[in-house]
Design an enzyme around this catalytic site. Sequence first.
Site, mmCIF file in Angstrom:
data_model
loop_
_atom_site.group_PDB
_atom_site.id
_atom_site.type_symbol
_atom_site.label_atom_id
_atom_site.label_comp_id
_atom_site.label_asym_id
_atom_site.label_seq_id
_atom_site.Cartn_x
_atom_site.Cartn_y
_atom_site.Cartn_z
ATOM 1 N NE ARG A 207 24.152 33.098 2.442
ATOM 2 C CZ ARG A 207 22.849 33.360 2.473
ATOM 3 N NH1 ARG A 207 22.293 33.872 3.560
ATOM 4 N NH2 ARG A 207 22.103 33.126 1.412
ATOM 5 C CB SER B 30 28.541 25.323 -1.535
ATOM 6 O OG SER B 30 28.625 26.310 -0.536
ATOM 7 C CE LYS C 296 13.072 32.378 0.557
ATOM 8 N NZ LYS C 296 12.299 33.556 0.201
#
Length: 207
Positions: A39, A108, A137
């Site tokens: 990521r 997700s 976050k």
Amino acid sequence: MPVDYSLYLVTDRGILKGRSLFAAVEEAIRGGVSLLQLREKNVCSRDFYHIALELKELANSCNVPLIINDRLDIALAVDADGLHVGQEDLPLEVARKLLGPDKILGYSVSNTAEAAYGEKNGADYLGAGPVYPTGSKLDTVDPIGVEVIKTIKESVSIPVVAIGGISRSNAAEVKKSGVDGLSVISAILGSPQVEENARCLKNIWRA
């Protein structure tokens, strides 16, 4: 070959405080990480590509699948094992079409409606959460709790991985929901004892 979702590490170089991402990932895999997601939200495409290429080589050598977060172009460019998309990323069905049928596609979700959509439109697994408050976050969704995770898991037939605020202290409770794995960032990468952190979570999962 079946994917082992049990301990799913999502990278975040920001919490490594200058430590090597590649060294940390290698330690995490030694500790028991079974699936890896790269990521990178704050680098240019060229840098993302080179990081992904190097991480793919490391992951391959350890027989751990590499998933790329959000960036389909990077996933295809480095021939990653899969892609993970969120609610605001490329539409799931488009991602599946471009990725092809043989790559892993994650999605997700935070409720059963999103889970049903994911299963119907080509997701191989669901990342459900955030379970607890998280400092990473990953999204702005309020924590949904273990009970909702359990409901999501029971509503679909594809694997579900719990994510968000999971730590040594609550991992056993999350496992009781019936999920197929735990996805973490800071619980493994948040301190220099990366291998030990991973091994501890893996042992909790196996218990």
